[in-house]
Design a protein around this motif. Structure first.
Motif, PDB file in Angstrom:
ATOM      1  N   LEU A 134      -4.025   6.598   5.770  1.00 14.36           N
ATOM      2  CA  LEU A 134      -4.519   7.666   5.807  1.00 14.36           C
ATOM      3  C   LEU A 134      -5.079   8.579   4.933  1.00 14.36           C
ATOM      4  N   GLY A 135      -3.138   9.098   4.331  1.00 11.36           N
ATOM      5  CA  GLY A 135      -2.884  10.632   3.628  1.00 11.36           C
ATOM      6  C   GLY A 135      -4.087   9.746   1.839  1.00 11.36           C
ATOM      7  N   ALA A 136      -3.489   9.034   1.471  1.00 10.61           N
ATOM      8  CA  ALA A 136      -4.536   8.220   0.415  1.00 10.61           C
ATOM      9  C   ALA A 136      -6.233   8.860   0.263  1.00 10.61           C
ATOM     10  N   ALA A 137      -6.337   8.795   1.254  1.00  5.21           N
ATOM     11  CA  ALA A 137      -6.766   8.083   1.752  1.00  5.21           C
ATOM     12  C   ALA A 137      -8.327  10.006   1.759  1.00  5.21           C
ATOM     13  N   ALA A 138      -7.841  10.531   2.287  1.00  2.00           N
ATOM     14  CA  ALA A 138      -7.661  11.766   2.455  1.00  2.00           C
ATOM     15  C   ALA A 138      -7.010  12.360   1.130  1.00  2.00           C
ATOM     16  N   SER A 144       0.876   8.896  -5.106  1.00  2.00           N
ATOM     17  CA  SER A 144       0.593  10.853  -4.915  1.00  2.00           C
ATOM     18  C   SER A 144       2.398  11.364  -6.012  1.00  2.00           C
ATOM     19  N   LEU A 145       3.551  10.759  -6.195  1.00  2.00           N
ATOM     20  CA  LEU A 145       4.504  11.313  -6.833  1.00  2.00           C
ATOM     21  C   LEU A 145       4.078  11.676  -8.665  1.00  2.00           C
ATOM     22  N   GLY A 146       3.216  10.592  -9.010  1.00  2.00           N
ATOM     23  CA  GLY A 146       2.290  10.992 -10.411  1.00  2.00           C
ATOM     24  C   GLY A 146       1.481  12.311 -10.058  1.00  2.00           C
ATOM     25  N   SER A 147       0.927  12.573  -8.955  1.00  2.00           N
ATOM     26  CA  SER A 147       0.229  13.215  -8.829  1.00  2.00           C
ATOM     27  C   SER A 147       0.681  15.072  -9.074  1.00  2.00           C
ATOM     28  N   LEU A 148       2.029  15.057  -8.235  1.00  2.00           N
ATOM     29  CA  LEU A 148       3.199  16.262  -8.321  1.00  2.00           C
ATOM     30  C   LEU A 148       3.189  16.270  -9.408  1.00  2.00           C
ATOM     31  N   GLY A 179       0.716  15.341   2.926  1.00  2.00           N
ATOM     32  CA  GLY A 179       1.127  15.412   3.931  1.00  2.00           C
ATOM     33  C   GLY A 179       0.941  13.967   3.537  1.00  2.00           C
ATOM     34  N   THR A 180       0.566  12.355   2.779  1.00  2.00           N
ATOM     35  CA  THR A 180       1.285  11.658   2.233  1.00  2.00           C
ATOM     36  C   THR A 180       2.304  11.298   1.492  1.00  2.00           C
ATOM     37  N   LEU A 181       2.713  11.986   1.136  1.00  4.47           N
ATOM     38  CA  LEU A 181       4.375  11.891   0.643  1.00  4.47           C
ATOM     39  C   LEU A 181       5.152  11.757   1.467  1.00  4.47           C
ATOM     40  N   TYR A 182       4.843  12.747   3.016  1.00  3.20           N
ATOM     41  CA  TYR A 182       5.157  12.932   4.055  1.00  3.20           C
ATOM     42  C   TYR A 182       5.405  11.407   4.708  1.00  3.20           C
ATOM     43  N   ALA A 204       0.781  -0.879  -0.329  1.00  2.00           N
ATOM     44  CA  ALA A 204      -0.221   0.014   0.066  1.00  2.00           C
ATOM     45  C   ALA A 204       0.790   0.963   0.286  1.00  2.00           C
ATOM     46  N   ARG A 205       1.622   1.293   0.577  1.00  2.64           N
ATOM     47  CA  ARG A 205       2.624   2.697   0.370  1.00  2.64           C
ATOM     48  C   ARG A 205       3.688   2.453  -0.791  1.00  2.64           C
ATOM     49  N   LYS A 206       3.815   1.751  -0.945  1.00  2.00           N
ATOM     50  CA  LYS A 206       4.315   2.165  -2.466  1.00  2.00           C
ATOM     51  C   LYS A 206       3.415   2.693  -3.903  1.00  2.00           C
ATOM     52  N   PHE A 207       2.574   2.359  -3.689  1.00  2.00           N
ATOM     53  CA  PHE A 207       1.180   2.468  -4.466  1.00  2.00           C
ATOM     54  C   PHE A 207       0.639   3.819  -3.721  1.00  2.00           C
ATOM     55  N   ALA A 208       0.511   3.691  -2.625  1.00  2.00           N
ATOM     56  CA  ALA A 208       0.499   5.725  -2.501  1.00  2.00           C
ATOM     57  C   ALA A 208       1.319   6.312  -3.149  1.00  2.00           C
TER      58      ALA A 208
END
Length: 198
Positions: free
Chosen positions: A156-160, A105-109, A140-143, A97-101
């Motif tokens: 939790l950050g990915a859900a947010a 998130s990096l793709g979104s950035l 927050g997700t990246l942090y 889950a951490r690698k996916f998120a």
């Protein structure tokens, strides 16, 4: 040095062609805005213009338009790569889950960086509440994924982030939540007519 400046002014005064009187700064600014509007700076959608339209404040003034387009293309390719790798981890979502998120998130950035390179600072002039929430959830997700290396906080950050993305999309729709309720009501009425013909 002062003598050289005076000589230059004298030379320019002697060799200047007669022309129309100079416009005031207000008239120049108004003409500039009219030219930008005529060039299609709005692009038919409020706040969005073409990447090659005339801009008063480019994002990176040291870069040419083609360099900004190339950088935006590179950011878009990196975003596609990150999204593609995240899609490969989707079947293993519970295990990784951490690698996916992190990849998502990096793709979104990278996608946001591509849009910022194309749009310039106009992208950040008046961000809506949903956009600010999405940016905070993204950071927050990246942090949580990179700094804390915590899988539960990353989830939790990915859900947010998903909730904030929905809020940003809702914020971008014409009419906001009221417009979405109206569209949902129209869609529900159309569905009822098809399912239950009278």
């Amino acid at each position: 040095m002062a003598d050289l400046g005076q000589q230059l002014r004298d030379y320019l005064a002697r060799h200047q062609a007669p022309g129309p009187p100079a416009a005031s700064p207000q008239q120049q600014q108004q003409e500039k805005e009219e030219e930008e509007a005529a060039a299609g700076g709005a692009g038919g959608w409020p706040g969005w213009g073409w990447p090659w339209a005339a801009e008063t404040e480019p994002c990176l003034p040291g870069l040419s338009r083609w360099q900004r387009l190339a950088a935006a293309g590179l950011c878009a390719l990196l975003a596609a790569l990150c999204f593609g790798l995240a899609a490969l981890y989707a079947p293993l979502l519970l295990l990784r889950a951490r690698k996916f998120a992190l990849l998502w998130s990096l793709g979104s950035l990278c996608a946001l960086a591509a849009a910022a390179l194309l749009r310039g600072p106009a992208l950040l002039r008046r961000p809506g509440r949903g956009s600010v929430l999405y940016g905070a959830a993204l950071c927050g997700t990246l942090y949580a994924a990179l700094g804390l290396r915590s899988a539960p906080l990353t989830a939790l950050g990915a859900a947010a982030q998903l909730g904030a993305a929905a809020a940003a999309l809702l914020d971008a729709l014409p009419g906001g939540a009221a417009g979405l309720r109206r569209l949902a009501g129209l869609g529900g009425a159309a569905l009822r007519r098809r399912v239950l013909p009278l």
